[in-house]
Design a protein around this motif. Structure first.
Motif, mmCIF file in Angstrom:
data_model
loop_
_atom_site.group_PDB
_atom_site.id
_atom_site.type_symbol
_atom_site.label_atom_id
_atom_site.label_comp_id
_atom_site.label_asym_id
_atom_site.label_seq_id
_atom_site.Cartn_x
_atom_site.Cartn_y
_atom_site.Cartn_z
ATOM 1 N N LEU A 214 15.194 -20.901 -17.372
ATOM 2 C CA LEU A 214 16.062 -22.162 -17.528
ATOM 3 C C LEU A 214 16.345 -22.768 -16.151
ATOM 4 C CD1 LEU A 214 18.079 -20.767 -20.508
ATOM 5 C CD2 LEU A 214 16.115 -22.145 -20.549
ATOM 6 N N HIS A 215 16.463 -22.042 -15.276
ATOM 7 C CA HIS A 215 16.980 -22.398 -13.962
ATOM 8 C C HIS A 215 16.344 -21.968 -12.738
ATOM 9 C CE1 HIS A 215 20.838 -22.591 -16.454
ATOM 10 N NE2 HIS A 215 21.049 -23.647 -15.816
ATOM 11 N N VAL A 216 15.856 -22.921 -11.661
ATOM 12 C CA VAL A 216 15.144 -22.317 -10.573
ATOM 13 C C VAL A 216 15.773 -22.917 -9.334
ATOM 14 C CG1 VAL A 216 13.010 -22.575 -9.556
ATOM 15 C CG2 VAL A 216 12.944 -22.423 -11.965
ATOM 16 N N GLN A 217 16.120 -22.168 -8.561
ATOM 17 C CA GLN A 217 16.671 -22.517 -7.079
ATOM 18 C C GLN A 217 15.744 -22.395 -6.115
ATOM 19 O OE1 GLN A 217 20.390 -20.665 -6.545
ATOM 20 N NE2 GLN A 217 20.744 -21.652 -4.826
ATOM 21 N N VAL A 218 15.734 -23.460 -5.177
ATOM 22 C CA VAL A 218 14.582 -23.329 -4.133
ATOM 23 C C VAL A 218 15.448 -23.587 -2.746
ATOM 24 C CG1 VAL A 218 12.918 -24.581 -2.792
ATOM 25 C CG2 VAL A 218 12.682 -24.436 -5.203
ATOM 26 N N SER A 219 15.674 -22.807 -1.767
ATOM 27 C CA SER A 219 16.114 -22.715 -0.695
ATOM 28 C C SER A 219 15.379 -23.019 0.606
ATOM 29 C CB SER A 219 17.403 -21.675 -0.531
ATOM 30 O OG SER A 219 18.079 -21.655 0.619
ATOM 31 N N VAL A 220 15.428 -23.908 1.310
ATOM 32 C CA VAL A 220 14.561 -24.006 2.534
ATOM 33 C C VAL A 220 15.745 -23.946 3.693
ATOM 34 C CG1 VAL A 220 13.138 -25.223 3.946
ATOM 35 C CG2 VAL A 220 12.837 -25.014 1.481
ATOM 36 N N VAL A 221 15.928 -23.097 4.789
ATOM 37 C CA VAL A 221 16.740 -23.040 5.891
ATOM 38 C C VAL A 221 15.823 -22.919 7.213
ATOM 39 C CG1 VAL A 221 18.530 -21.832 7.041
ATOM 40 C CG2 VAL A 221 18.260 -21.792 4.475
ATOM 41 N N ASN A 222 15.836 -24.187 7.925
ATOM 42 C CA ASN A 222 14.993 -24.137 9.206
ATOM 43 C C ASN A 222 16.042 -23.798 10.426
ATOM 44 O OD1 ASN A 222 13.104 -24.360 10.979
ATOM 45 N ND2 ASN A 222 13.185 -26.668 11.065
ATOM 46 N N ALA A 223 16.241 -22.598 10.562
ATOM 47 C CA ALA A 223 17.113 -22.075 11.833
ATOM 48 C C ALA A 223 16.287 -21.376 12.842
ATOM 49 C CB ALA A 223 18.144 -21.100 11.064
ATOM 50 N N ARG A 224 16.768 -20.511 13.595
ATOM 51 C CA ARG A 224 15.957 -19.771 14.556
ATOM 52 C C ARG A 224 14.870 -19.029 13.833
ATOM 53 N NH1 ARG A 224 15.617 -15.059 17.320
ATOM 54 N NH2 ARG A 224 15.209 -15.312 19.561
ATOM 55 N N ASP A 225 15.110 -18.579 12.608
ATOM 56 C CA ASP A 225 14.124 -17.970 11.640
ATOM 57 C C ASP A 225 13.919 -19.078 10.630
ATOM 58 O OD1 ASP A 225 13.899 -15.751 13.617
ATOM 59 O OD2 ASP A 225 14.992 -14.532 12.101
ATOM 60 N N PHE A 226 12.612 -19.381 10.216
ATOM 61 C CA PHE A 226 12.579 -19.982 8.912
ATOM 62 C C PHE A 226 12.282 -19.273 7.969
ATOM 63 C CE2 PHE A 226 10.047 -22.339 6.142
ATOM 64 C CZ PHE A 226 10.322 -23.880 5.977
ATOM 65 N N ARG A 227 13.226 -19.671 6.625
ATOM 66 C CA ARG A 227 13.411 -18.761 5.539
ATOM 67 C C ARG A 227 13.107 -20.023 4.263
ATOM 68 N NH1 ARG A 227 15.933 -13.993 5.071
ATOM 69 N NH2 ARG A 227 16.746 -14.466 7.264
ATOM 70 N N LEU A 228 12.255 -19.372 3.354
ATOM 71 C CA LEU A 228 12.140 -20.272 2.253
ATOM 72 C C LEU A 228 12.251 -19.140 0.911
ATOM 73 C CD1 LEU A 228 10.744 -22.254 0.454
ATOM 74 C CD2 LEU A 228 8.475 -21.497 0.569
ATOM 75 N N THR A 229 13.142 -19.591 0.091
ATOM 76 C CA THR A 229 13.307 -18.857 -1.102
ATOM 77 C C THR A 229 13.355 -19.398 -2.373
ATOM 78 O OG1 THR A 229 15.075 -17.612 0.328
ATOM 79 C CG2 THR A 229 15.381 -17.175 -1.797
ATOM 80 N N ILE A 230 12.686 -18.744 -3.298
ATOM 81 C CA ILE A 230 12.518 -19.417 -4.612
ATOM 82 C C ILE A 230 13.095 -18.325 -5.787
ATOM 83 C CG2 ILE A 230 11.043 -20.368 -6.382
ATOM 84 C CD1 ILE A 230 9.709 -19.900 -2.842
ATOM 85 N N GLU A 231 13.875 -18.640 -6.401
ATOM 86 C CA GLU A 231 14.870 -17.737 -7.612
ATOM 87 C C GLU A 231 14.714 -18.476 -9.055
ATOM 88 O OE1 GLU A 231 18.061 -15.029 -5.945
ATOM 89 O OE2 GLU A 231 18.550 -17.054 -4.980
ATOM 90 N N ASP A 232 14.331 -17.693 -9.856
ATOM 91 C CA ASP A 232 14.557 -18.139 -11.152
ATOM 92 C C ASP A 232 15.105 -17.225 -12.125
ATOM 93 O OD1 ASP A 232 12.351 -16.232 -12.769
ATOM 94 O OD2 ASP A 232 11.194 -17.069 -11.083
ATOM 95 N N ASP A 233 15.604 -17.536 -13.399
ATOM 96 C CA ASP A 233 16.230 -16.480 -14.218
ATOM 97 C C ASP A 233 15.311 -16.313 -15.509
ATOM 98 O OD1 ASP A 233 16.153 -19.036 -15.286
ATOM 99 O OD2 ASP A 233 18.398 -19.086 -15.919
#
Length: 669
Positions: A593-612
């Motif tokens: 029902l819910h999906v969350q996408v997070s992209v953080v371009n810091a010193r390390d690049f981080r991509l996160t995809i979460e769902d319920d």
């Protein structure tokens, strides 16, 4: 310098050297200095000793004059004492007579401590004996007689006293004359000492000048003439001492300088020519290295390479051949200036049938005279023994007399050869052989790089095709399998006339076709995706918008650009593929029902995809290995990025996909 002048100079030097051998003086300067110092010291000491002896004689003679003069006073004192004794006063005659006796004794015996002595002269000693005899035999007895007689004057003593005084005066005069003579000798000796000092000083200065200053001046004059480039200068060897050895060494040095200077111009010209040749070789290598690094097909590269090498070595023809990895034969790739008969006959031939096959990684360059059997190769082992009869005949018929072959080598592997053909007899120097060897290695590296680039492109295409196949298997293949099964059921229902079952199957077929169509569109969109630096955010937003259109799940996007630099296009594309695959899995399987996408371009690049969604069992996924193509594709993408991919899930608790690209693995955009 002419030969006559050389011989004259050598004769003069030889004569001077022989004269130095016959010199009567000591040869070493140290011996001369010791002898000169000893002689000078002996003369000075002798003069000083003579002066001291004269002074001592004068001092003793002066004391003798005083004592001899006191004889008159003593004799008069005796007369006075006799007079006093005749008048009844206390007598002093004995005391005065005793003092006169002591004076005579001291004059006779002398006293070195005072000093006191009579001069060593016979007349003085004879006069002294007369004075002593007159006192002892005449005056003393007369004084005693007068002393014994009572009353009256001492007539006898007084009568003899003038004669004694005259003898004493004569003794004093003789001693004074002798002292005057010795005083004159003392003055003469002092003048002689002063003159000897002056003459000795002048002699020492002259000798030191001859021994030290003059040789040094001659050497300085010789050095000045050498500085004026008068290399025919030779110094006469006048002595056989240290300066003589130094002069001989100077002459040897000048002779060597003269010989070197004669050859200097030739050596400079030869060195200049050598440096010019080395500069040309370096320029050729630099130009060739820059040229071989330019992109282009292998045939064009080899043709331009062959043209440049032929121009550098002034060759009349040339070929480039490559070794076939299948049969080991030499295949003619390009040729220049070669007759068609040779290129047609040698299009493909075994390496042993041609001189070009003699060049390998172990013997990089071979060279031979085709027209002269048995000629030794320069840098290899060619000659008639390395040339087949057919090859020799073809080269001779074409007018080629010499051939040079160099191996095309990369990483000790012989990729082929290139040859230079000459219509004249040609010898290639060692530097040229080394240049050919280096050029062969440069060409080998260029060809090897092109092979590696082609292999890299093939590998990239193969990997991408593998990913495409995996994507097709994971999406379209499964849908088509479902449709095939439904068509089989539809065919059975149609044969039985079961309309109700047909009505149930047709919507399933329509849904399956629609889903397969969507999968095809998604795959085509993914394959056509191209990114430029700084466009990742727009691509992520487009992917999120497409997910929202295709799914009822609510998606939240959190994109943060912090202090990290932008990713290059290749890494951006891989990150986007991971995001698309994760969202595709969430849309197809998660029922979220819910999906969350997070992209953080810091010193390390981080991509996160979460769902319920419903989640999955990681152990079950691991046991299935590569059968779950979506997870396998994401892992492949992460390995390409040198990133860390983490998959977390549990049945009924949703799923989480995290891709972390460390700073050490990031590349500048």
């Amino acid at each position: 310098m002419t030969p006559s002048s050389d011989s004259a100079t050598a004769s003069a030097a030889s004569a001077a050297s022989s004269g130095a051998h016959e010199a009567p003086f000591p040869k070493r300067l140290s011996t001369r200095i010791v002898v000169l110092s000893t002689v000078a010291l002996a003369l000075v000491l002798a003069m000083i000793s003579g002066t001291l002896w004269l002074s001592w004689q004068l001092e003793g003679g002066g004391a003798a004059i005083n004592d001899a003069g006191s004889l008159r006073m003593r004799a008069n004192a005796v007369a006075i004492a006799l007079w006093e004794a005749r008048t009844g006063q206390p007598s002093q005659v004995d005391a005065q007579m005793h003092q006169l006796d002591e004076t005579l004794r001291e004059l006779r015996d002398g006293d070195p401590a005072r000093p006191l002595f009579l001069p060593a002269d016979a007349g003085i000693h004879a006069q002294f004996e007369r004075v002593a005899s007159a006192w002892n035999h005449t005056l003393r007895p007369a004084a005693l007689s007068d002393l014994a007689a009572s009353g009256g004057e001492p007539s006898m003593y007084i009568g003899l006293l003038p004669g004694f005084v005259d003898d004493a005066n004569r003794l004093v005069s003789l001693i004074e004359r002798e002292n005057a003579r010795k005083t004159a000798w003392l003055r003469i000796s002092q003048v002689a000492l002063a003159a000897l000092s002056c003459v000795g000083t002048m002699a020492i200065v002259y000798l030191l000048y001859q021994w030290f200053v003059a040789p040094v001046q001659r050497l300085q004059d010789g050095l000045a003439r050498i500085e004026a480039r008068e290399f025919d200068t030779r110094l006469p060897v006048e002595t056989y001492d240290e300066f003589g050895h130094l002069t001989q060494g100077f002459n040897r040095m000048v002779a060597e300088l003269q010989a070197l200077y004669r050859d200097l111009a030739g050596r400079v010209d030869a060195k200049t020519a050598q440096l010019a040749a080395q500069n040309r070789e370096l320029a050729t290598l630099y130009e060739m290295a820059a040229f071989l690094n330019t992109p282009g097909p292998a045939e064009s590269l080899c043709h331009d390479f062959l043209t440049r090498v032929m121009r550098e070595f002034d060759a009349d023809g040339g070929t480039v051949r490559v070794v076939s990895p299948d049969d080991g034969n030499l295949h003619l790739l390009v040729s220049e200036g070669m007759p068609e008969s040779i290129t047609r006959a040698e299009q493909c031939m075994p390496a042993a049938d041609c001189a070009c096959g003699g060049a390998t990684a172990e013997a990089p360059v071979v060279f031979g005279l085709v027209a002269q059997p048995g000629t030794r190769a320069a840098g290899g082992e060619s000659g008639e023994s390395g040339l087949s009869g057919a090859f020799t005949q073809r080269c001779l018929k074409a007018g080629f007399l010499s051939v040079a072959v160099s191996a095309i080598v990369a990483q000790n592997e012989t990729l082929g050869t290139f040859s230079l053909h000459f219509r004249r007899e040609r010898e290639i120097p060692p530097s040229g052989v080394q240049l050919l060897q280096t050029l062969g290695r440069h060409l080998g590296v260029a060809l090897m790089n092109r092979r590696l680039v082609a292999l890299g492109r093939q590998l990239a295409v193969s990997e991408e095709r593998n990913l495409v196949a995996q994507g097709l298997h994971d999406s379209i293949a499964q849908g088509l399998s479902f449709l095939k099964m439904q068509v089989h059921l539809l065919d059975g229902a149609a044969q039985q006339g079961d309309l109700d079952e047909i009505r149930e199957i047709v919507p399933l077929l329509a849904g399956g076709v629609e889903e397969s169509y969507d999968d095809v569109r998604e795959l085509l969109l993914n394959f056509r995706t191209k990114l430029s630096p700084g466009k990742l955010r727009l691509a992520v937003e487009d992917t999120v918008a497409r997910f929202r259109r295709q799914s009822d799940a609510e998606l939240t996007l959190d994109y943060r650009d912090e202090d990290g630099p932008p990713l290059p296009p290749d890494q951006q594309l891989q990150v986007l593929f991971v995001l698309q695959e994760a969202l595709s899995n969430a849309r197809k399987h998660a029922q979220a029902l819910h999906v969350q996408v997070s992209v953080v371009n810091a010193r390390d690049f981080r991509l996160t995809i979460e769902d319920d969604g419903v989640g999955y069992d990681p152990a079950d996924i691991a046991s299935r290995g590569e059968s779950h193509v979506g997870f396998h594709i994401m892992h492949e993408r992460a390995r390409r990025l040198a990133a860390v991919l983490t998959l977390q899930s549990a049945p009924g608790r949703g799923a989480r996909v995290e891709l972390v690209l460390p700073a050490a693995s990031r590349m500048a955009a």
